[in-house]
Design a protein around this motif. Structure first.
Motif, short mmCIF file in Angstrom:
data_model
loop_
_atom_site.label_atom_id
_atom_site.label_comp_id
_atom_site.label_asym_id
_atom_site.label_seq_id
_atom_site.Cartn_x
_atom_site.Cartn_y
_atom_site.Cartn_z
N HIS A 74 0.86 -1.19 0.00
CA HIS A 74 0.00 0.00 0.00
C HIS A 74 0.89 1.23 0.00
CE1 HIS A 74 -2.50 -3.16 1.95
NE2 HIS A 74 -3.39 -2.70 1.08
N ALA A 75 1.56 1.48 -1.11
CA ALA A 75 2.55 2.55 -1.19
C ALA A 75 1.94 3.93 -1.04
CB ALA A 75 3.30 2.45 -2.52
N ASP A 76 0.64 4.06 -1.28
CA ASP A 76 -0.01 5.37 -1.18
C ASP A 76 -0.65 5.59 0.19
OD1 ASP A 76 0.71 6.09 -3.73
OD2 ASP A 76 -1.12 5.30 -4.63
N ARG A 77 -0.19 4.86 1.18
CA ARG A 77 -0.76 4.98 2.52
C ARG A 77 0.37 4.97 3.55
NH1 ARG A 77 -4.93 0.69 5.34
NH2 ARG A 77 -4.15 1.01 7.44
N TRP A 78 0.35 5.96 4.44
CA TRP A 78 1.30 6.01 5.55
C TRP A 78 0.53 5.90 6.86
CZ3 TRP A 78 4.94 10.72 4.29
CH2 TRP A 78 5.77 10.38 3.21
N ASP A 79 1.01 5.05 7.75
CA ASP A 79 0.38 4.85 9.05
C ASP A 79 1.28 5.40 10.16
OD1 ASP A 79 -2.06 3.34 8.41
OD2 ASP A 79 -0.64 1.87 7.61
N TYR A 80 0.64 6.10 11.08
CA TYR A 80 1.33 6.69 12.23
C TYR A 80 0.70 6.18 13.52
CZ TYR A 80 3.39 10.13 9.04
OH TYR A 80 4.09 10.74 8.03
N PRO A 81 1.03 4.96 13.93
CA PRO A 81 0.47 4.47 15.20
C PRO A 81 1.30 4.99 16.38
CG PRO A 81 1.81 2.77 14.22
CD PRO A 81 1.78 3.93 13.25
N TYR A 82 0.66 5.09 17.54
CA TYR A 82 1.34 5.42 18.79
C TYR A 82 0.82 4.48 19.86
CZ TYR A 82 2.69 7.69 23.10
OH TYR A 82 3.20 7.94 24.35
N TYR A 83 1.72 3.84 20.56
CA TYR A 83 1.34 2.91 21.62
C TYR A 83 2.12 3.26 22.88
CZ TYR A 83 0.72 -1.44 24.20
OH TYR A 83 0.43 -2.36 25.18
N ASN A 84 1.42 3.36 23.99
CA ASN A 84 2.04 3.63 25.27
C ASN A 84 1.55 2.60 26.27
OD1 ASN A 84 3.35 4.78 27.45
ND2 ASN A 84 1.76 6.29 27.81
N GLN A 85 2.49 1.84 26.82
CA GLN A 85 2.16 0.87 27.86
C GLN A 85 2.87 1.32 29.14
OE1 GLN A 85 3.67 -3.07 27.18
NE2 GLN A 85 2.48 -3.95 28.83
N PRO A 86 2.12 2.04 30.02
CA PRO A 86 2.76 2.48 31.25
C PRO A 86 3.03 1.30 32.17
CG PRO A 86 0.44 3.03 31.28
CD PRO A 86 0.73 2.43 29.93
N GLY A 87 4.00 1.47 33.05
CA GLY A 87 4.30 0.41 34.00
C GLY A 87 3.08 0.05 34.83
N TYR A 88 2.30 1.06 35.18
CA TYR A 88 1.07 0.86 35.95
C TYR A 88 0.00 1.71 35.31
CZ TYR A 88 4.24 -1.17 39.33
OH TYR A 88 5.18 -1.95 39.92
N GLY A 89 -1.13 1.16 34.99
CA GLY A 89 -2.21 1.91 34.37
C GLY A 89 -2.65 1.28 33.07
N LYS A 90 -3.53 2.00 32.37
CA LYS A 90 -4.11 1.48 31.13
C LYS A 90 -3.21 1.78 29.93
CE LYS A 90 -8.92 1.89 32.52
NZ LYS A 90 -10.24 2.38 32.14
N ASP A 91 -3.22 0.85 28.99
CA ASP A 91 -2.50 1.04 27.73
C ASP A 91 -3.22 2.08 26.89
OD1 ASP A 91 -1.08 -1.05 28.73
OD2 ASP A 91 -1.51 -2.44 27.11
#
Length: 135
Positions: free
Chosen positions: A58-75
């Motif tokens: 899919h060369a015409d598509r760029w994805d920018y995901p962000y993931y944060n997994q804190p030591g304690y708390g919700k992802d």
């Protein structure tokens, strides 16, 4: 001894220590507001940064995901995608993005407030009137 060890587990510095894991691109609403239909790939890269995912199928598509997994708390998982046609930006969509950078939060979890006499920026103090500070 047991009471001392149990007290260590009641905060973010608990036992065992769990490190916070951040992966991906942090995008703000200010960056999204700069996007315009017709921008080139280089212009989009300048505004949003290099995309985390560039799928060769899919060369015409760029994805920018962000993931944060804190030591304690919700992802936290946020996704943002831009699409191109003929190397021109045609559209974008994704989850709501924050209006700040990650370092702009105080340790208490509340945004820092600049008041007269506090260490703030010159811009905060220059435009503030006594009426504005009371509000």
């Amino acid at each position: 001894m047991a009471a001392t060890l149990s007290a260590c587990g009641s905060t973010n510095w608990g036992f065992p220590y769990r490190a916070t894991i951040q992966q991906g691109n942090w995008i703000t609403t200010g960056q999204v507001a700069q996007l315009e239909v017709g921008m080139t790939r280089d212009q989009v890269r300048f505004v949003l940064g290099t995309p985390t995912l560039q799928d060769p199928l899919h060369a015409d598509r760029w994805d920018y995901p962000y993931y944060n997994q804190p030591g304690y708390g919700k992802d936290e998982l946020r996704k943002f995608t831009v699409w191109f046609e003929n190397d021109q930006l045609t559209r974008w969509s994704g989850d709501p993005q924050p209006d700040r950078q990650p370092f702009q939060k105080a340790d208490s979890g509340k945004e820092a407030i600049a008041l007269p006499g506090n260490a703030g920026t010159d811009e905060d103090a220059a435009g503030a009137t006594p009426e504005a500070v009371k509000e």
